[in-house]
Write an enzyme that holds these catalytic residues in place. Sequence first.
Site, PDB file in Angstrom:
ATOM      1  CD  GLU A  43      -2.515  -1.310   2.666  1.00 50.04           C
ATOM      2  OE1 GLU A  43      -3.273  -2.271   2.854  1.00 50.04           O
ATOM      3  OE2 GLU A  43      -2.237  -0.473   3.560  1.00 50.04           O
ATOM      4  CD  GLU A  74      -3.726  -4.736   5.382  1.00 50.79           C
ATOM      5  OE1 GLU A  74      -3.558  -3.536   5.670  1.00 50.79           O
ATOM      6  OE2 GLU A  74      -4.858  -5.247   5.199  1.00 50.79           O
ATOM      7  CG  PHE A  97       1.235   1.339  10.840  1.00 56.90           C
ATOM      8  CD1 PHE A  97       1.907   2.153  11.737  1.00 56.90           C
ATOM      9  CD2 PHE A  97       0.552   1.938   9.793  1.00 56.90           C
ATOM     10  CE1 PHE A  97       1.913   3.531  11.594  1.00 56.90           C
ATOM     11  CE2 PHE A  97       0.547   3.315   9.640  1.00 56.90           C
ATOM     12  CZ  PHE A  97       1.227   4.116  10.546  1.00 56.90           C
ATOM     13  CG  ASP A  99       0.684  -1.643  15.187  1.00 59.50           C
ATOM     14  OD1 ASP A  99       0.722  -1.500  16.418  1.00 59.50           O
ATOM     15  OD2 ASP A  99       1.484  -1.070  14.416  1.00 59.50           O
ATOM     16  CG  PHE A 100      -2.130  -2.655   9.749  1.00 55.90           C
ATOM     17  CD1 PHE A 100      -2.655  -2.110  10.915  1.00 55.90           C
ATOM     18  CD2 PHE A 100      -1.862  -1.792   8.699  1.00 55.90           C
ATOM     19  CE1 PHE A 100      -2.900  -0.752  11.042  1.00 55.90           C
ATOM     20  CE2 PHE A 100      -2.109  -0.430   8.808  1.00 55.90           C
ATOM     21  CZ  PHE A 100      -2.627   0.090   9.986  1.00 55.90           C
ATOM     22  CG  HIS A 143      -1.793   2.989  13.748  1.00 53.96           C
ATOM     23  ND1 HIS A 143      -3.046   2.973  14.308  1.00 53.96           N
ATOM     24  CD2 HIS A 143      -1.972   2.907  12.402  1.00 53.96           C
ATOM     25  CE1 HIS A 143      -3.948   2.892  13.353  1.00 53.96           C
ATOM     26  NE2 HIS A 143      -3.328   2.846  12.189  1.00 53.96           N
TER      27      HIS A 143
END
Length: 348
Positions: A43, A74, A97, A99-100, A143
């Site tokens: 992205e 993702e 990130f 976190d994703f 994040h």
Amino acid sequence: MTLTDASASSSAPVQRKLSTAKAMVEAIAQEMERDEDVFVLGEDVGAYGGIFSSTTGLLEKFGPRRVMDTPISETAFIGAAIGTAVEGMRPVVELMFVDFFGVCMDQIYNHMAKIHFESGGNVTVPMVLTAAVGGGYSDGAQHSQCLWGTFAHLPGMKVVAPSNPADAKGLMTAAIRDDNPVVYLFHKGVMGLPWMAKNRRSIGPVPEGDHVVPIGKANVVRPGSDVTIVTLSLSVHHALDVAEELAPQGVDCEVVDLRSVVPLDTDTVLESVGRTGRLLVVDEDYLSFGLSGEVIARVAERDPGLLRAPAARVAVPDVPIPYARPLEYAVLPTPDRIRRAVLGLVSA
């Protein structure tokens, strides 16, 4: 390893300086020029250049067939990267990130990390999964995590986290050339971006041309005699700041930059602790079940007699990263927390 080993692949003196972000981009560009099977996807990696400048200029240089902006899925684009990797290409795929990771963990762990094992070693997955990590910027609980301990806990992936521009280039080059999947985690605070908090070491000397930092080799970035601080990524800078502050007070800190979580360079840690007799592990990941406990356990298992005082650690307590700036800095491994821990060790 010693500090000079980080630049061992370049015999000439290094004069020019780059930010960590530019060093990363240079490594990717040089590998794309060297090998047509290397390409980038994710992205905002194209025209935007990555939200932390991790791919800036690559689209203009290599075009949309090799630098591909993807939809916000993702699972889809990491799955696509895995598919191309098993067919012999070498994708560099960015998870914006870290976190994703939960959105695409099935692709990461049940496919990327396991295909080589499940194929009896017949299929390799030569890909690099990059992601931004770290707090300190009021990005909130979703994040701001590091999570390298999560990936390190799951077999099948190498995990690296550079702290400076030269290592950012060298580790990226090594990661792209590796036939194993490599998780490459870059902290926002070391990227040298003008719109983020200034870090005086985020712009530094970077060798030109081919530069490789072997994955799995730690670096002693500051020698010392009183206490060993083992850390990585942005916390290396905090540890060095504390070491410089305490030196006039007669406290001599040795700072070890792990650079790689998997493989973990236990030998360098043991050699350092053998010199100092004291161990502090600083980790911006969570305290429990993570890297800090693993490092201390390896010392205790291999040679507990090295320690003249109980080992200590500074990490994020087991709470989500707060959004409010005062609360966020209360949980992060700040220089103040590191300083207090060091002084507690040397007085023990």
